[in-house]
Design a protein around this motif. Structure first.
Motif, PDB file in Angstrom:
ATOM      1  N   ALA A   1      40.192  43.179  40.562  1.00  0.00           N
ATOM      2  CA  ALA A   1      38.762  43.433  40.376  1.00  0.00           C
ATOM      3  C   ALA A   1      38.435  44.894  40.622  1.00  0.00           C
ATOM      4  O   ALA A   1      37.642  45.509  39.886  1.00  0.00           O
ATOM      5  CB  ALA A   1      37.959  42.526  41.313  1.00  0.00           C
ATOM      6  N   ALA A   2      39.057  45.488  41.653  1.00  0.00           N
ATOM      7  CA  ALA A   2      38.813  46.908  41.935  1.00  0.00           C
ATOM      8  C   ALA A   2      39.355  47.781  40.809  1.00  0.00           C
ATOM      9  O   ALA A   2      38.719  48.768  40.409  1.00  0.00           O
ATOM     10  CB  ALA A   2      39.465  47.278  43.263  1.00  0.00           C
TER      11      ALA A   2
ATOM     12  N   ASP B   1      45.623  44.323  34.792  1.00  0.00           N
ATOM     13  CA  ASP B   1      45.152  45.168  35.880  1.00  0.00           C
ATOM     14  C   ASP B   1      46.102  45.121  37.067  1.00  0.00           C
ATOM     15  O   ASP B   1      46.314  46.126  37.747  1.00  0.00           O
ATOM     16  CB  ASP B   1      43.754  44.723  36.327  1.00  0.00           C
TER      17      ASP B   1
ATOM     18  N   ARG C   1      39.770  46.900  37.665  1.00  0.00           N
ATOM     19  CA  ARG C   1      38.955  46.707  36.468  1.00  0.00           C
ATOM     20  C   ARG C   1      37.640  47.471  36.582  1.00  0.00           C
ATOM     21  O   ARG C   1      37.146  48.042  35.592  1.00  0.00           O
ATOM     22  CB  ARG C   1      38.702  45.222  36.267  1.00  0.00           C
ATOM     23  N   ALA C   2      37.063  47.524  37.778  1.00  0.00           N
ATOM     24  CA  ALA C   2      35.799  48.230  37.960  1.00  0.00           C
ATOM     25  C   ALA C   2      35.951  49.724  37.695  1.00  0.00           C
ATOM     26  O   ALA C   2      34.983  50.394  37.318  1.00  0.00           O
ATOM     27  CB  ALA C   2      35.267  48.002  39.374  1.00  0.00           C
TER      28      ALA C   2
ATOM     29  N   TYR D   1      43.937  39.257  43.338  1.00  0.00           N
ATOM     30  CA  TYR D   1      42.703  39.118  42.560  1.00  0.00           C
ATOM     31  C   TYR D   1      41.696  40.202  42.952  1.00  0.00           C
ATOM     32  O   TYR D   1      41.033  40.795  42.083  1.00  0.00           O
ATOM     33  CB  TYR D   1      42.085  37.737  42.790  1.00  0.00           C
ATOM     34  N   GLN D   2      41.567  40.465  44.247  1.00  0.00           N
ATOM     35  CA  GLN D   2      40.651  41.517  44.696  1.00  0.00           C
ATOM     36  C   GLN D   2      41.098  42.877  44.189  1.00  0.00           C
ATOM     37  O   GLN D   2      40.272  43.709  43.778  1.00  0.00           O
ATOM     38  CB  GLN D   2      40.573  41.510  46.229  1.00  0.00           C
TER      39      GLN D   2
ATOM     40  N   ILE E   1      36.901  41.244  32.054  1.00  0.00           N
ATOM     41  CA  ILE E   1      37.202  40.424  33.235  1.00  0.00           C
ATOM     42  C   ILE E   1      38.522  40.899  33.835  1.00  0.00           C
ATOM     43  O   ILE E   1      39.475  41.182  33.104  1.00  0.00           O
ATOM     44  CB  ILE E   1      37.303  38.940  32.838  1.00  0.00           C
ATOM     45  N   PRO E   2      38.622  41.020  35.166  1.00  0.00           N
ATOM     46  CA  PRO E   2      39.894  41.404  35.783  1.00  0.00           C
ATOM     47  C   PRO E   2      41.035  40.492  35.317  1.00  0.00           C
ATOM     48  O   PRO E   2      40.887  39.270  35.284  1.00  0.00           O
ATOM     49  CB  PRO E   2      39.622  41.238  37.275  1.00  0.00           C
TER      50      PRO E   2
ATOM     51  N   ASP F   1      35.761  34.889  37.375  1.00  0.00           N
ATOM     52  CA  ASP F   1      35.841  36.193  38.039  1.00  0.00           C
ATOM     53  C   ASP F   1      37.182  36.853  37.778  1.00  0.00           C
ATOM     54  O   ASP F   1      37.293  38.084  37.837  1.00  0.00           O
ATOM     55  CB  ASP F   1      35.644  36.020  39.547  1.00  0.00           C
ATOM     56  N   VAL F   2      38.218  36.041  37.519  1.00  0.00           N
ATOM     57  CA  VAL F   2      39.573  36.538  37.275  1.00  0.00           C
ATOM     58  C   VAL F   2      40.239  35.662  36.222  1.00  0.00           C
ATOM     59  O   VAL F   2      40.062  34.431  36.230  1.00  0.00           O
ATOM     60  CB  VAL F   2      40.427  36.519  38.565  1.00  0.00           C
TER      61      VAL F   2
ATOM     62  N   MET G   1      35.099  31.977  44.289  1.00  0.00           N
ATOM     63  CA  MET G   1      35.679  32.696  43.154  1.00  0.00           C
ATOM     64  C   MET G   1      36.033  31.697  42.053  1.00  0.00           C
ATOM     65  O   MET G   1      36.472  30.580  42.328  1.00  0.00           O
ATOM     66  CB  MET G   1      36.938  33.456  43.600  1.00  0.00           C
TER      67      MET G   1
END
Length: 426
Positions: free
Chosen positions: A383-384, A158, A386-387, A379-380, A114-115, A91-92, A1
């Protein structure tokens, strides 16, 4: 990451936020993650990090604050960090301060989809009374406006994290609408550890360390410790650190005729600081505005019990009667209660040994591994989140102007001022 960390403060500045960001960057890098730190204090685009660090530290020019000149702010606009985001492709994006550098990171993340993770570290609203002397009512209004501003910044993230439940509640009081995750700041328990081979020292040793600043409530701490020094001439109160309050504290020590027992050590770093803390009998603190004070955690990791005022986030890390003692902040009705707690630790070797073992054990909860797991989980989650959202690829000019107008209106309402001032010509 790949992670970009944005903060308005970073070493060589000395404070809890700078230490936390540096520790997180090192922990992420040591686990094989790509890291870049973006911060203030340097020439624009300066990418020189510490030679021992395997990641880049990008700095931009900043100006010191008038009332807090050890903290510098960068302007919230500029292209340096936006270019870094495009080239590093994180990625973050993880923002640690809601000011100039934080705004740049947040805008770049939102524009690129980006997240975005935000970590809130500081009780800014509670700092107002420590630095401004504008009266209780005006200070309360400024603190309210500041809390609303901070909440507005983190509402665009996020995922939002805080190191203590107390700080999360303070964030909610400003209008925070997103759920807040509790993620403690990581502590280097391998560096801060008991040193049984330390040379024995004569007398009893009390220590306090960190920045000597108004929010640390140091004049009151000195008064709370003074009865111990009067009753135990062999006791020494060592103050490690420096800052704007040092001159006033030295004058207070001279006024109380305690020069022989109160020692100002200046800044101690690395192994020198660890050795001094580990050789102490008790660590003391009287701040009323601490979120998760790293100095207290470092004392616990060294096996040194803590006596502190039970304010803000301190009760979440100190278990009264186990790793130390907590004293009610409004104990002025019995001003000697703090001193008696310190004395118990000093004179009762069995109690001190038991507390030292429990202190070290409690500090393990803040070691790198568990804290880093929680951070990576946030962080995960970001990402979820943000998606599931539409991408805002451009921070349009009209959006920025509208946001500035809304902020102006909130500031005006919070301070009881008219939203618009109409000027007429004669």
């Amino acid at each position: 990451m790949r992670v970009m960390l944005f903060a308005d403060t970073y070493p060589p500045q000395v404070n809890g936020v700078a230490s936390s960001v540096c520790t997180l960057a090192r922990a992420l890098s040591h686990q094989g993650h790509g890291v870049m730190v973006c911060t203030a204090g340097g020439r624009a685009g300066d990418r020189a990090g510490h030679p021992d660090e395997p990641f880049a530290v990008v700095r931009v020019a900043a100006m010191p604050l008038p009332l807090y000149n050890e903290f510098a702010l960068a302007p919230p606009i500029g292209r340096t960090f936006a270019r870094m985001v495009r080239s590093f492709q994180p990625d973050v994006v993880h923002c640690h301060t809601p000011f100039g550098v934080g705004w740049r990171g947040a805008r770049a993340a939102l524009a690129a989809g980006i997240p975005l993770v935000g970590t809130h570290h500081t009780l800014f609203g509670d700092y107002v009374a420590a630095y401004l002397r504008l009266g209780h009512e005006v200070n309360a209004r400024i603190a309210t406006v500041l809390r609303r501003y901070v909440a507005a910044f983190y509402n665009q993230c996020d995922v939002v994290t805080c190191a203590s439940r107390y700080l999360a509640c303070d964030l909610a009081s400003g209008g925070m609408t997103r759920p807040v995750l509790i993620v403690p700041n990581a502590l280097d328990t391998e560096r801060f550890r008991p040193l049984p081979s330390a040379a024995p020292h004569p007398g009893r040793r009390i220590i306090s360390f960190g920045r000597l600043a108004a929010e640390k409530n140091l004049p009151r701490l000195l008064r709370l410790v003074e009865p111990v020094l009067r009753r135990h001439p062999d006791a020494r109160f060592e103050i490690a650190g420096d800052g704007p309050m040092r001159g006033a504290l030295e004058a207070l020590v001279r006024e109380r005729c305690l020069e022989r027992q109160v020692l100002f050590l200046g800044w101690l770093r690395g192994d020198e600081l660890v050795a001094r803390v580990a050789a102490s009998d008790v660590c003391v603190a009287a701040s009323l505005t601490e979120n998760q004070p790293m100095a207290l955690l470092e004392s616990l990791a060294c096996g040194v019990p803590v006596v502190a005022l039970a304010a803000a986030g301190v009760p979440e890390i100190i278990e009264d009667g186990s790793s130390g003692f907590l004293v009610a902040p409004d104990s002025d009705g019995d001003p000697d209660v703090f001193a008696r707690r310190v004395e118990r630790v000093l004179v009762d070797g069995e109690l001190r040994g038991r507390m030292a073992a429990q202190a070290r054990e409690s500090a393990q909860h803040y070691s790198h591994a568990p804290c880093l797991r929680l951070t990576l989980a946030s962080y995960q989650q970001a990402a979820a989140a943000r998606a599931a959202r539409p991408v805002r690829r451009v921070w349009r000019r009209h959006r920025l102007v509208a946001e500035l107008r809304r902020t102006r209106g909130r500031l005006a309402r919070g301070m009881g001022l008219p939203r618009r001032v109409r000027v007429t010509r004669r």
